[in-house]
Write an enzyme that holds these catalytic residues in place. Sequence first.
Site, PDB file in Angstrom:
ATOM      1  N   SER A 657     -35.458  48.296  21.370  1.00 41.82           N
ATOM      2  CA  SER A 657     -34.783  48.738  20.152  1.00 41.82           C
ATOM      3  C   SER A 657     -35.708  49.515  19.223  1.00 41.82           C
ATOM      4  O   SER A 657     -35.240  50.130  18.261  1.00 41.82           O
ATOM      5  CB  SER A 657     -34.209  47.523  19.399  1.00 41.82           C
ATOM      6  OG  SER A 657     -35.246  46.670  18.974  1.00 41.82           O
ATOM      7  N   LYS A 700     -31.251  42.895  10.974  1.00 38.73           N
ATOM      8  CA  LYS A 700     -32.292  43.897  10.747  1.00 38.73           C
ATOM      9  C   LYS A 700     -32.094  44.602   9.406  1.00 38.73           C
ATOM     10  O   LYS A 700     -33.046  44.782   8.631  1.00 38.73           O
ATOM     11  CB  LYS A 700     -32.293  44.907  11.894  1.00 38.73           C
ATOM     12  CG  LYS A 700     -32.765  44.323  13.226  1.00 38.73           C
ATOM     13  CD  LYS A 700     -32.670  45.336  14.351  1.00 38.73           C
ATOM     14  CE  LYS A 700     -33.204  44.755  15.667  1.00 38.73           C
ATOM     15  NZ  LYS A 700     -33.113  45.701  16.781  1.00 38.73           N
TER      16      LYS A 700
END
EC number: 3.4.21.53
Length: 817
Positions: A657, A700
């Site tokens: 990611s 996040k």
Amino acid sequence: MSVDHLKLSPEKLRWVCDTGQFDFATTDDLPELEGTLGQARALASIDFGLGIRESGFNLYLSGETGTGRTSTIKNLLKKRAKNEPPPSDWCYVNNFKNPDLPIALALPAGKGAELDKDMQELIVAVRTIIPKALDSKEYEVNKSTIVEEYQEKNNELFGKLEAEAQERGFALQRTVSGLVMVPQREERNYTQEEYDALDAAEKEKLEKVGQELTERLNDVLRQVRENEKTTKEALAQLDRDLGLAAVGHHIEPLKEKYRALAKVIDYLNAVQEDILLNLEDFKPQQPPQSPIPGLKLPRQEPSFERYQVNVFVDNHGVEGAPVIFEANPTYNNLFGRLEHVMQMGGGATTNFTLIKPGAIHKANGGYLIIDAREVLVNPFAWEALKRCIRNAEIKIEDVLEQYRFMTVASLKPEPIPLQAKIIMIGSPWIYYLLFHLEPDYRKFFKVRADFDSRIARTPDVLKDYALFVATHCKNEKLLPFDPSGVAGLIEYSARLVEDQEKLSSQFMEIADLIREASYWSGKAGESVVNHAAVAKAIEQKVYRSNRIEERMQELFDEGTILVDTDGAAVGQINGLSVISLADHTFGRPSRVTARVYLGRGGMVNIEREVKLSGPIHDKGVLILTGYLGGKFAHDKPLSFSASICFEQSYEGVEGDSASSTELYCLLSAFSGLPVKQGIAVTGSVNQHGKIQPIGGVNFKIEGFYEVCKAKGLTGEQGVIIPKSNERHLMLKDEVVQAVQDGRFHIWSVESIDEGIEILTGVPAGQPQDDGGYPEGTVNYLVDKRLREMLESMKKFSATDKDKEKEREKGADLQPAS
């Protein structure tokens, strides 16, 4: 080109459940939920597995904990089983021919207890009737007649023998050694002197006559023994006739009652025969004679335990087929056991009355539910279960017999036919292990019902969620929810799966939140649970688990962990990662830096060099080389060295990611353009520069927001996410409000070019006809720097070659030694 169109509006950051679709004031107005919420695929599989009766089509219910596997199958079986006929009773009875092999009897439901009661009444009656019959005058007269006939016959035989002996000068006398023929003289026995005085001829004559009479005596004794045998048989037949007369009118009604059950009839015949053969047991017992004068010993009553009936499985009063859930599937709990009784001297004995059933016996004719993991971890249970299914019979065995140092008295009960549907509940991981590593598993568990951890959000599902809440509130006597409270639960469910179009089917967590919200409402003095109470429960749930997150936030605030949220820097960017600690997950920013310099080493992943990088992260870094090659090496070779590092990272790094983050950082380092430090980035990238979705997007974003909030929101901060992650956004209300107020931003991008433009404020630049990029764009500056590095490397390479030639020329001018 403006990048404003890439900003997400507040409406896209969170799905909000519309309370207008609910037509109730509180969940008290709703009925209970019937059936299962969602899981259409699993329900279809269960219906098929329960419907098909062929061997081996048992079920494995696969799914994560809390998805409703156990409650679903219990509810379905509860409805299904009540319409099915109750199974047979099973009894174990004595095997009179071989007591070590007890006989199993199948009777209609409820008849097992009746047979037990009938046998008890029979033995009580027989124990009363037989002694009376044995003491009756008629029995004594018949017995005396038989004995007298025997005595008369014997007297007649001995009378004739004595008369014959007397005629021939002998007499029949009894000695210590038995009956003998003795010669006589003048009606008395010969003296020794008289016998010795006889001549040889007279002695020979006496001996001959004595031998003939002795043979005649032996014939008589043989006849007497035959008479005795005949008399004993007559007495036995007398006893048998008496016993049959006493027992028959009690057993015959039982035979008529159970005439449809051939095996029971055979057992009753065996009982009758055993009683007739053991009439002595029914006679009054005399106390044993004591070896000590004056000491009376108690009478030893014979045991009639052999006539008892062990009602092994009693389905009396049972409606429908049994549904048994065995929470602790040990070998004995599943397959029964043989109990033992310790006796004087330390020995252990057992009999058919000590055979105890297991869960599979109780479920026979119905359904057995067991936990897959528990079956596998309990010794002998899995192998025995396979044998039961394979042979379609249930055996009760002493499984520890082969491991004992000494033999213990044991039995081998007759197996009982197995006619039950076995249902195992377990995780997908156990299912795949069994499927691939246990060959027999596929033979015996042919149907898999797969419970998904998420279900599609449809209007019907939303209404069922409300019914689910109503059911829990009523069953557990919790405070009712109003529509806003139900909406809050549903929104939390969507956040659990991070999908605006899906809801969580891990109902264990939802049920826990229902209980917690009810608690906080009650503590606040409310009578109904609303949206605020649900939010309070979520907040407190996080607070109980987020000590580590808060400690890490303190490190950001103190400056111990370096993260800039303002300004710009070359070759430096904020990446985003997710940390999961048991029941709590949170996001944190991580600084990523890149340096580029002359060389031919290509890409150096510092995490990989120190073995802190996982294979997926390594793959993401290698993809960057493919992207740079495809983008900038169409007209020249790439000649550079670069290093990439996660700063202040002391644990392993895994996942791809951050691959787009690392690529942005490299592009900044090559181009010399500074990257805005108030913008964090997440997303994986492929070799064509397309941004791919990642997991944990909500955590996040929220993690970076908390850091920015602590350092001060400037209105320029935000997060770049992949466009394909838009549907996964279920952000907290605080973050959504900050975006709405313009104090924080979320951008979604599809390509690296879009992302680098947001980060640098400079257009990325599209390739022109000649393969180059417009001057001043990011790609132009990167391409320019790569060309400069290539030219520099060529100069160094030429200089190195000249120096090598100088060395070779100098070596040729040296004089030979």
